[in-house]
Write a protein that holds these residues in place. Structure first.
Motif, PDB file in Angstrom:
ATOM      1  N   PRO A 144      47.159 -20.614  89.427  1.00 23.29           N
ATOM      2  CA  PRO A 144      45.823 -19.634  89.254  1.00 23.29           C
ATOM      3  C   PRO A 144      45.282 -19.645  87.972  1.00 23.29           C
ATOM      4  CG  PRO A 144      47.974 -18.518  90.088  1.00 23.29           C
ATOM      5  CD  PRO A 144      48.334 -19.810  89.595  1.00 23.29           C
ATOM      6  N   ALA A 145      45.894 -20.141  86.747  1.00 24.45           N
ATOM      7  CA  ALA A 145      45.146 -20.127  85.423  1.00 24.45           C
ATOM      8  C   ALA A 145      44.250 -21.126  85.559  1.00 24.45           C
ATOM      9  CB  ALA A 145      46.285 -20.375  84.504  1.00 24.45           C
ATOM     10  N   VAL A 146      44.182 -22.284  86.167  1.00 24.24           N
ATOM     11  CA  VAL A 146      43.384 -23.481  86.541  1.00 24.24           C
ATOM     12  C   VAL A 146      42.492 -22.994  87.272  1.00 24.24           C
ATOM     13  CG1 VAL A 146      43.105 -25.807  86.818  1.00 24.24           C
ATOM     14  CG2 VAL A 146      45.449 -25.034  85.710  1.00 24.24           C
ATOM     15  N   LEU A 147      42.717 -22.494  88.524  1.00 25.32           N
ATOM     16  CA  LEU A 147      41.835 -22.286  89.674  1.00 25.32           C
ATOM     17  C   LEU A 147      40.589 -21.427  89.286  1.00 25.32           C
ATOM     18  CD1 LEU A 147      44.026 -22.835  92.828  1.00 25.32           C
ATOM     19  CD2 LEU A 147      42.352 -24.645  91.866  1.00 25.32           C
ATOM     20  N   PHE A 148      41.336 -20.264  88.844  1.00 19.04           N
ATOM     21  CA  PHE A 148      40.648 -18.859  88.797  1.00 19.04           C
ATOM     22  C   PHE A 148      40.213 -18.461  87.115  1.00 19.04           C
ATOM     23  CE2 PHE A 148      43.858 -18.279  92.344  1.00 19.04           C
ATOM     24  CZ  PHE A 148      42.912 -18.434  93.419  1.00 19.04           C
ATOM     25  N   GLY A 149      40.584 -19.295  86.308  1.00 19.43           N
ATOM     26  CA  GLY A 149      40.236 -18.807  84.994  1.00 19.43           C
ATOM     27  C   GLY A 149      38.842 -18.433  84.943  1.00 19.43           C
ATOM     28  N   SER A 150      37.848 -19.598  85.093  1.00 14.77           N
ATOM     29  CA  SER A 150      36.513 -19.414  85.066  1.00 14.77           C
ATOM     30  C   SER A 150      35.719 -18.240  86.004  1.00 14.77           C
ATOM     31  CB  SER A 150      35.810 -20.745  85.121  1.00 14.77           C
ATOM     32  OG  SER A 150      36.204 -21.404  84.201  1.00 14.77           O
ATOM     33  N   LEU A 151      36.241 -18.442  87.461  1.00 16.61           N
ATOM     34  CA  LEU A 151      35.988 -17.360  88.467  1.00 16.61           C
ATOM     35  C   LEU A 151      36.011 -16.014  88.018  1.00 16.61           C
ATOM     36  CD1 LEU A 151      36.789 -19.599  91.675  1.00 16.61           C
ATOM     37  CD2 LEU A 151      34.496 -19.624  90.249  1.00 16.61           C
ATOM     38  N   ALA A 152      37.251 -15.727  87.769  1.00 14.81           N
ATOM     39  CA  ALA A 152      37.480 -14.445  87.307  1.00 14.81           C
ATOM     40  C   ALA A 152      36.613 -13.887  86.215  1.00 14.81           C
ATOM     41  CB  ALA A 152      39.073 -14.587  86.811  1.00 14.81           C
ATOM     42  N   PHE A 154      34.258 -15.596  78.197  1.00 16.35           N
ATOM     43  CA  PHE A 154      35.857 -15.649  78.304  1.00 16.35           C
ATOM     44  C   PHE A 154      36.508 -16.151  79.429  1.00 16.35           C
ATOM     45  CE2 PHE A 154      34.439 -11.652  75.646  1.00 16.35           C
ATOM     46  CZ  PHE A 154      34.719 -12.365  74.364  1.00 16.35           C
ATOM     47  N   GLY A 155      35.953 -16.306  80.500  1.00 18.57           N
ATOM     48  CA  GLY A 155      36.437 -17.053  81.667  1.00 18.57           C
ATOM     49  C   GLY A 155      36.625 -18.522  81.481  1.00 18.57           C
ATOM     50  N   LEU A 156      35.593 -18.742  81.150  1.00 20.93           N
ATOM     51  CA  LEU A 156      35.435 -20.467  80.549  1.00 20.93           C
ATOM     52  C   LEU A 156      36.484 -20.707  79.629  1.00 20.93           C
ATOM     53  CD1 LEU A 156      31.636 -21.080  80.895  1.00 20.93           C
ATOM     54  CD2 LEU A 156      33.296 -22.071  82.606  1.00 20.93           C
ATOM     55  N   GLN A 157      36.496 -19.954  78.592  1.00 23.28           N
ATOM     56  CA  GLN A 157      37.587 -20.018  77.642  1.00 23.28           C
ATOM     57  C   GLN A 157      38.782 -20.195  78.002  1.00 23.28           C
ATOM     58  OE1 GLN A 157      37.275 -17.096  74.580  1.00 23.28           O
ATOM     59  NE2 GLN A 157      39.480 -17.279  74.048  1.00 23.28           N
ATOM     60  N   ASN A 158      39.208 -18.939  78.850  1.00 22.03           N
ATOM     61  CA  ASN A 158      40.489 -19.173  79.431  1.00 22.03           C
ATOM     62  C   ASN A 158      40.920 -20.126  80.309  1.00 22.03           C
ATOM     63  OD1 ASN A 158      42.731 -17.384  79.910  1.00 22.03           O
ATOM     64  ND2 ASN A 158      42.135 -16.662  81.997  1.00 22.03           N
ATOM     65  N   ASN A 159      40.020 -20.639  80.996  1.00 23.52           N
ATOM     66  CA  ASN A 159      40.051 -21.809  81.902  1.00 23.52           C
ATOM     67  C   ASN A 159      40.408 -23.193  81.004  1.00 23.52           C
ATOM     68  OD1 ASN A 159      40.404 -22.680  84.477  1.00 23.52           O
ATOM     69  ND2 ASN A 159      38.495 -23.261  84.813  1.00 23.52           N
ATOM     70  N   ALA A 160      39.342 -23.224  80.025  1.00 23.32           N
ATOM     71  CA  ALA A 160      39.643 -24.332  78.935  1.00 23.32           C
ATOM     72  C   ALA A 160      40.984 -24.230  78.419  1.00 23.32           C
ATOM     73  CB  ALA A 160      38.563 -24.515  78.128  1.00 23.32           C
ATOM     74  N   ILE A 161      41.570 -23.231  77.657  1.00 23.50           N
ATOM     75  CA  ILE A 161      42.556 -23.346  77.164  1.00 23.50           C
ATOM     76  C   ILE A 161      43.834 -23.405  78.066  1.00 23.50           C
ATOM     77  CG2 ILE A 161      43.972 -21.752  75.933  1.00 23.50           C
ATOM     78  CD1 ILE A 161      41.781 -20.375  74.375  1.00 23.50           C
ATOM     79  N   ASN A 162      43.908 -22.742  79.479  1.00 23.26           N
ATOM     80  CA  ASN A 162      44.947 -22.962  80.260  1.00 23.26           C
ATOM     81  C   ASN A 162      45.109 -24.431  80.621  1.00 23.26           C
ATOM     82  OD1 ASN A 162      45.636 -20.274  80.772  1.00 23.26           O
ATOM     83  ND2 ASN A 162      44.036 -19.782  82.152  1.00 23.26           N
ATOM     84  N   ILE A 163      43.823 -25.284  80.755  1.00 25.30           N
ATOM     85  CA  ILE A 163      43.933 -26.520  81.163  1.00 25.30           C
ATOM     86  C   ILE A 163      44.635 -27.494  79.842  1.00 25.30           C
ATOM     87  CG2 ILE A 163      42.762 -28.861  81.425  1.00 25.30           C
ATOM     88  CD1 ILE A 163      40.660 -27.009  83.132  1.00 25.30           C
ATOM     89  N   ALA A 164      43.921 -26.912  78.596  1.00 28.40           N
ATOM     90  CA  ALA A 164      44.521 -27.419  77.175  1.00 28.40           C
ATOM     91  C   ALA A 164      46.086 -27.431  76.937  1.00 28.40           C
ATOM     92  CB  ALA A 164      43.592 -26.884  76.110  1.00 28.40           C
ATOM     93  N   LEU A 165      46.754 -26.274  77.682  1.00 25.89           N
ATOM     94  CA  LEU A 165      47.999 -25.842  77.671  1.00 25.89           C
ATOM     95  C   LEU A 165      48.746 -26.804  78.546  1.00 25.89           C
ATOM     96  CD1 LEU A 165      48.000 -21.953  77.253  1.00 25.89           C
ATOM     97  CD2 LEU A 165      48.551 -23.724  75.486  1.00 25.89           C
ATOM     98  N   SER A 166      48.083 -26.947  79.704  1.00 25.08           N
ATOM     99  CA  SER A 166      48.905 -27.864  80.652  1.00 25.08           C
ATOM    100  C   SER A 166      48.893 -29.390  80.521  1.00 25.08           C
ATOM    101  CB  SER A 166      48.258 -27.422  82.203  1.00 25.08           C
ATOM    102  OG  SER A 166      48.271 -26.252  82.421  1.00 25.08           O
ATOM    103  N   LEU A 167      47.887 -30.005  79.987  1.00 24.98           N
ATOM    104  CA  LEU A 167      48.011 -31.448  79.952  1.00 24.98           C
ATOM    105  C   LEU A 167      48.830 -31.783  79.150  1.00 24.98           C
ATOM    106  CD1 LEU A 167      44.104 -32.420  80.296  1.00 24.98           C
ATOM    107  CD2 LEU A 167      45.885 -32.798  81.971  1.00 24.98           C
ATOM    108  N   PRO A 168      48.973 -31.109  77.962  1.00 23.47           N
ATOM    109  CA  PRO A 168      49.699 -31.761  76.802  1.00 23.47           C
ATOM    110  C   PRO A 168      51.427 -31.926  77.330  1.00 23.47           C
ATOM    111  CG  PRO A 168      48.483 -30.338  75.623  1.00 23.47           C
ATOM    112  CD  PRO A 168      48.249 -30.229  77.171  1.00 23.47           C
TER     113      PRO A 168
END
Length: 453
Positions: A93-101, A401-415
């Motif tokens: 959900p963090a990756v899919l809905f971060g920006s949409l939320a 803030f939604g885009l920020q949340n999404n970008a950070i969630n991806i940044a937390l997942s890839l590493p």
């Protein structure tokens, strides 16, 4: 005193003029540290709700692990597969809905989002004991049906969290004056780090104590922990019922958001505003480094002679302590340095701490470097979050803030996927030096965006 939208006659009484001047002066030169924001009732209410919500968030994973151990894991079976499935249900959900939320949050009253998301999360957690009892012994697709219920609830709780995060960031911007935003964010970061340390360090005994208490008052065995986590969300929701966000815009009714258009609007806005874009880049870079350190910490603990690999939590806790200390100190330094200066010094400090850590063979030196990394990380995270809040207009906050949340969630997942591979191939020292270079380059590169406060 009139509101910002009203006009008033110029007063002829000199005493009145002096009184108004004093009010303006007080607004221009706010009190340093946490004192000013702690006098703001709406902020204290929001902060109180955050304490309960953050604790519930941090203990939720421990709750899931405790349920898996007691009801689904067999005696000689590894728990890793079960926990991985729960983690994936949290991450998707963090990756899919971060920006949409964020797009939807822009169309809704922030107070309603804050209250409803907490109450719903609490209700879902409180349903867990009943649903597990109802599905006991049932198997669907070769998995216990109760565990599948846990996956669905975890997915739903995480999805609600994606709406809560941008609403919370927007609310801070609405109820705190710009000069006090950095102090407010410092207090929020201190609380978040405190809940992280408390949640991971004593979450398990707290849940065990809740179970014992629940059994002693006749609630039954293995129910108290769900009641504790669920009640924490509910208390957060109830506390937030009295907050006043002072929203000024008209919330549209009967008009569904144009999702793609609003998403493009948010991306366009980021591209056109250099300060916000630079702040977001720095946040993503630093969050990626922090995520990488959760993997590196396990290997560091294995290499250090004083501790075992299973005790890597001590190393992560040191970073959390450093970030809390940095947040407290930063609330008193924001009048002396610009946000651009703080982020640059912080990036260089993170790089220096990682370089020192790469050469450390001692537990105490490693802990010192990690505390230092936490302190300097706060000098980047908090000013950059403050920049995004203060420079984003109300009607764009949810999208940004939604885009920020999404970008950070991806940044937390890839590493999490890449760091382990890099450490195996290159070694822990090379990985740490590479992270140091990324921190330094990121801090220098983004100065062209952050040069104006």
């Amino acid at each position: 005193m009139t509101s910002h939208g009203e006009s008033e006659a110029v007063p002829s009484d000199p005493v009145t003029v002096n009184e108004q001047s004093n009010v303006v002066a007080a607004n221009v030169d706010p009190q340093p540290g946490f004192l000013a924001v702690l006098k703001n009732r709406n902020f204290v209410t929001l902060w109180s709700g955050q304490i309960f919500s953050q604790l519930a968030d941090k203990v939720y994973l421990i709750l899931m692990i405790a349920i898996i151990e007691s009801q689904f894991q067999s005696g000689n079976q590894s728990i890793s597969g079960w926990v991985s499935a729960i983690t994936i249900a949290t991450t998707i959900p963090a990756v899919l809905f971060g920006s949409l939320a964020g797009i939807f949050v822009d169309r809704w009253h922030k107070k309603e989002v804050l209250v409803i998301t907490n109450l719903l999360r609490g209700g879902l957690v409180l349903l867990v004991p009943f649903l597990l009892w109802l599905t006991r012994g049932q198997v669907v697709a070769n998995l216990p049906f109760g565990f599948e219920i846990l996956l669905v609830i975890t997915f739903a709780v995480s999805t609600l969290g994606q709406f809560f995060a941008p609403a919370e960031q927007s609310a801070i911007s609405m109820i705190v004056d710009k000069p006090n935003l950095l102090s407010a964010n410092s207090l929020y970061t201190t609380t978040a780090m405190g809940s992280l340390i408390v949640g991971f360090a004593i979450g398990d005994p707290i849940l065990a104590l809740a179970d014992s208490f629940g059994a002693s008052i006749g609630l039954g065995v293995n129910i108290g922990k769900e009641l504790l986590v669920g009640a924490s969300y509910v208390v957060a929701g109830v506390l937030l019922l009295v907050i006043r966000t002072g929203e000024t815009k008209q919330i549209p009714t009967g008009d569904e958001p144009h999702i793609l258009a609003d998403l493009k609007d948010g991306i366009r806005y980021l591209g056109e505003h250099k300060q916000i874009k630079g702040a977001l880049i720095q946040l993503v870079i630093l969050q990626s480094i922090i995520a990488s350190m959760t993997i590196v910490a396990v290997r560091l603990a294995e290499l250090l002679p004083e501790i075992k690999a299973s005790q890597f939590g001590f190393l992560l806790a040191a970073g959390g302590v450093g970030m809390a200390l940095g947040a407290v100190g930063l609330s008193y330094l924001d009048r002396k340095f610009s946000r651009a200066q703080l982020s640059l010094y912080g990036s260089m400090g993170v790089a220096a701490s990682l370089v020192g850590l790469s050469f450390s063979n001692s537990l105490w030196l490693s802990l010192l470097c990690l505390v230092g990394m936490g302190v300097f990380s706060a000098s980047v995270l908090i000013p950059m979050q403050t920049t995004i809040q203060s420079e984003t207009p109300e009607e764009m906050r949810g999208k940004v803030f939604g885009l920020q949340n999404n970008a950070i969630n991806i940044a937390l997942s890839l590493p999490l996927a890449l760091t382990g591979i890099a450490e195996t191939a290159l070694g822990v020292s090379t990985v740490l030096l590479s992270l140091a270079a990324i921190a330094a380059i990121g801090g220098i590169f983004t100065q062209r965006y952050n040069s104006v406060d």
